[in-house]
Every structure is written in structure tokens, then in C-alpha cells.
Design an enzyme around this catalytic site. Structure first.
Site, short mmCIF file in Angstrom:
data_model
loop_
_atom_site.label_atom_id
_atom_site.label_comp_id
_atom_site.label_asym_id
_atom_site.label_seq_id
_atom_site.Cartn_x
_atom_site.Cartn_y
_atom_site.Cartn_z
N HIS A 108 1.24 -3.09 -4.67
CA HIS A 108 0.16 -4.18 -5.33
C HIS A 108 -1.02 -3.83 -6.12
O HIS A 108 -1.62 -4.52 -6.63
CB HIS A 108 -0.24 -4.84 -4.05
CG HIS A 108 -1.38 -3.88 -3.31
ND1 HIS A 108 -2.11 -4.42 -2.17
CD2 HIS A 108 -1.74 -2.70 -3.22
CE1 HIS A 108 -3.05 -3.52 -1.79
NE2 HIS A 108 -2.53 -2.41 -2.31
N ASP A 121 -0.30 11.22 -7.15
CA ASP A 121 0.20 11.26 -8.58
C ASP A 121 1.73 10.96 -8.47
O ASP A 121 2.39 11.85 -9.16
CB ASP A 121 -0.53 12.13 -9.27
CG ASP A 121 -0.15 12.09 -10.87
OD1 ASP A 121 0.40 11.07 -11.16
OD2 ASP A 121 -0.25 13.18 -11.46
N TYR A 138 -11.49 6.66 -7.34
CA TYR A 138 -12.12 7.75 -6.61
C TYR A 138 -12.93 8.45 -7.54
O TYR A 138 -13.00 9.66 -7.85
CB TYR A 138 -10.78 8.75 -6.60
CG TYR A 138 -9.67 8.42 -5.68
CD1 TYR A 138 -10.05 7.25 -4.45
CD2 TYR A 138 -8.45 8.75 -5.45
CE1 TYR A 138 -8.92 6.79 -3.74
CE2 TYR A 138 -7.40 8.39 -4.94
CZ TYR A 138 -7.63 7.48 -3.82
OH TYR A 138 -6.49 7.02 -3.17
N GLN A 178 -10.01 -4.93 -8.92
CA GLN A 178 -10.12 -3.71 -8.29
C GLN A 178 -9.13 -2.73 -8.95
O GLN A 178 -9.06 -1.48 -9.15
CB GLN A 178 -10.31 -3.44 -6.89
CG GLN A 178 -11.67 -3.89 -6.33
CD GLN A 178 -12.07 -3.06 -5.16
OE1 GLN A 178 -11.57 -3.60 -4.09
NE2 GLN A 178 -12.37 -1.82 -5.27
N ARG A 210 1.16 -0.25 0.79
CA ARG A 210 0.06 -0.88 -0.20
C ARG A 210 0.04 -0.17 -1.32
O ARG A 210 -1.19 0.53 -1.84
CB ARG A 210 -1.46 -0.90 0.79
CG ARG A 210 -1.35 -1.89 1.67
CD ARG A 210 -2.71 -1.62 2.49
NE ARG A 210 -3.97 -1.33 1.93
CZ ARG A 210 -5.15 -2.11 1.60
NH1 ARG A 210 -5.01 -3.30 2.61
NH2 ARG A 210 -6.12 -1.68 1.26
#
Length: 298
Positions: free
Chosen positions: A208, A189, A147, A259, A205
Site C-alpha cells: 500500500h 530496502d 525515517y 504520506q 502493509r
């Protein structure tokens, strides 16, 4: 008949040209090809498309014809003139007005993921993500890199919303969730902040993105917060038991390498994370789609 050597070379060429295919899709979305054709009262010729989009005639025609070969557009000829319109695929997933449009995620893939994949070889050497190499952004705090601007954060969130508009119903229907009246969808968080008490925690998700150690820490925190008799629902793209398929999930796992800090996992690997955290009654359901579901009870 094509000889085996030529067949093998064609396969190699198809693989090596794969990045070109994705760029055709990304470019057509960025330029607004599918939106224009959806709004037009009738099929349009290449010259008309170019005029509306402010693009070159020759480049537009090349792009449109390639989209036809990829079954993103269809073409008909009237009086010797090619006229283009959307296919069902593009009308459903590539037109902004469609409730199933995947445009946000495609824009994220084009502008961020694609650039990270340009450093795949280095990621394999280093065993870590490539935000520093691709964007000059250190990734010591993973989501500060992901972000890295408010616009990027919104792009990711909207892209995920696109995905769940298609896949959400299937994974949530994999199990009867009626025994869990209070459900918490984990995000934000979650390694530090107090977790609310709930009957079921959804990790869609999430795991992972992280190493086994970080996943174990999070699952232990969830187990501590979970009501007695509650559980956790893990939604991920699952690898086969031997880790050698499906191809889409293997590619996603490499994407986690470039990523994030994590990887895609097999059902057994998720069990190895859930059991030490205190969860039991492990059940795995393949949905037939890209994403599968795992339910474990406290």
C-alpha cells in the site's frame, strides 16, 4: 422530533469537529492522563490530576470531562466531587504498561500524520505526499522522508509493533501456513538488495506504500526468489469491490496519498498485480478486523 435539516446539520458538525476528537485523545496520551489514573490507588479528582501532571485546573477538568463523553474515562461523584478513572478501553489500549497499548502509534499519528493531513487539499491537487510542505523534507526517496531521523524511524517501528500486537494473530490465522516451513517477512530496502530464498514471503502493509509499477517490480523479484510451490501472503486493509468502503480503509487510502506513493486497493486490484508477476491460486480472506489476508502461490 428533530427535523431532517437539523439532523443533517448535526452530522455536518460531527464531521467538522472530528479533528478535535483526535486532538483530545492525543493530548490526554501526551500528558499522561491514562497512565496516572492507572497507577493511582483510587479514582482522582480533577485538582489531583492537575497537580500530578503540572497542568492547569480548568484545562484539566475540561479535558477529563470530554474524555468521559468519549468513553475514554468514567466518572463517579462522591460528596459532590467528580472522581475519574480509566475505562476498559483506555486501560487496554492507552496505558503504557498494557501489552496492547497503542501509544507509540498514537504519538506518531499526532506528531507526523496529523501534520501531513493539514495539506490534504494540496495532496489531492498534486497527487503526491506532503512531507515537503509539512516538514520541509523532500520525498524523492520515500523512506528517507518517512525515517527523517532515528527517533522518527523508531517511532514508526514501535507503532507498527503496537498494531500487530492486536491484529497480527487474526491475519496470520486466516490461512493454514504449515506447508511453508521457511518464511521471510519482507522489509527494508527490498527493491535493490538480494532477497533470501523462502517458501513464503509476507508483505504486511508494504504494497500500500507504493505505485502499481513499484509493486509489480517487487512482486516479480519475490516470484523469482520464491521456492517452487511457495507463495506470498499479502496483509493489507482491503477496499470493497467497488472501492467505496469500508470508511476506515478509504481514510487509510487518503493517508497513503498524503504520506506515501501508494494507496489501499480492492482484492481485484491486488490480483491484477500478483497474476502478471507469475503468482496463481489467488485466495482472499476477510478477517473481520481492519486488516485482511491474500495468499497466492508460485
Amino acid at each position: 422530533m428533530t427535523c431532517p435539516e437539523e439532523q443533517a446539520y448535526r452530522l455536518l458538525t460531527e464531521y467538522s469537529n472530528g479533528f478535535m476528537v483526535s486532538q483530545v485523545l492525543f493530548a490526554a496520551c501526551e500528558l499522561g492522563v491514562f497512565d496516572l489514573l492507572a497507577e493511582a490507588p483510587e479514582p482522582l479528582g480533577a485538582a489531583a490530576v492537575a497537580a500530578w501532571l503540572g497542568t492547569s485546573s480548568c484545562g484539566t477538568e475540561l479535558l477529563l470531562d470530554t474524555c468521559v463523553s468519549l468513553k475514554l474515562l468514567q466518572v463517579q461523584t462522591r460528596s459532590g466531587k467528580a472522581l475519574y478513572q480509566n475505562t476498559e478501553l483506555s486501560s487496554t489500549y492507552l496505558v503504557r504498561a498494557s501489552p496492547k497499548c497503542q501509544g507509540n502509534m498514537l504519538r506518531y499519528l499526532a506528531r507526523t500524520t496529523y501534520l501531513c493531513w493539514g495539506h490534504l487539499a494540496q495532496a489531492v491537487r498534486d497527487g503526491k505526499n506532503q512531507y515537503l510542505e509539512a516538514f520541509g523534507v523532500p520525498s524523492d526517496e520515500l523512506f528517507s522522508a518517512i525515517y527523517r531521523s532515528e527517533g522518527e524511524r523508531l517511532q514508526v517501528m514501535r507503532g507498527l509493533q503496537d498494531i500487530w500486537s492486536i491484529s497480527g494473530r487474526h491475519v496470520l490465522a486466516a490461512f493454514d501456513l504449515s506447508p511453508f516451513p521457511l518464511i521471510c517477512d519482507i522489509g527494508g530496502d527490498f527493491f535493490k538488495d538480494p532477497l533470501p530464498e523462502a517458501d513464503l514471503y509476507i508483505l504486511a502493509r508494504i504494497l500500500h506504500d507504493w505505485t502499481d509499477a513499484r509493486c509489480s517490480h517487487l512482486l516479480a523479484r519475490i516470484h523469482h526468489a520464491c521456492k517452487p510451490g511457495g507463495g506470498v501472503l499479502v496483509i493489507e486493509s482491503l477496499l470493497d469491490a467497488d472501492g467505496r468502503g469500508p470508511l476506515t480503509t478509504q481514510l487509510y487510502s487518503l493517508n497513503m496519498l498524503v504520506q506515501t506513493e501508494g494507496r489501499e486497493r480492492t482484492p481485484a486490484q491486488y490480483l491484477a498485480l500478483l497474476a502478471p508477476a507469475g503468482f496463481q491460486d489467488f485466495q482472499c480472506r476477510r478477517t473481520g478486523g481492519i486488516y485482511d489476508a491474500i495468499l497466492a502461490r508460485r
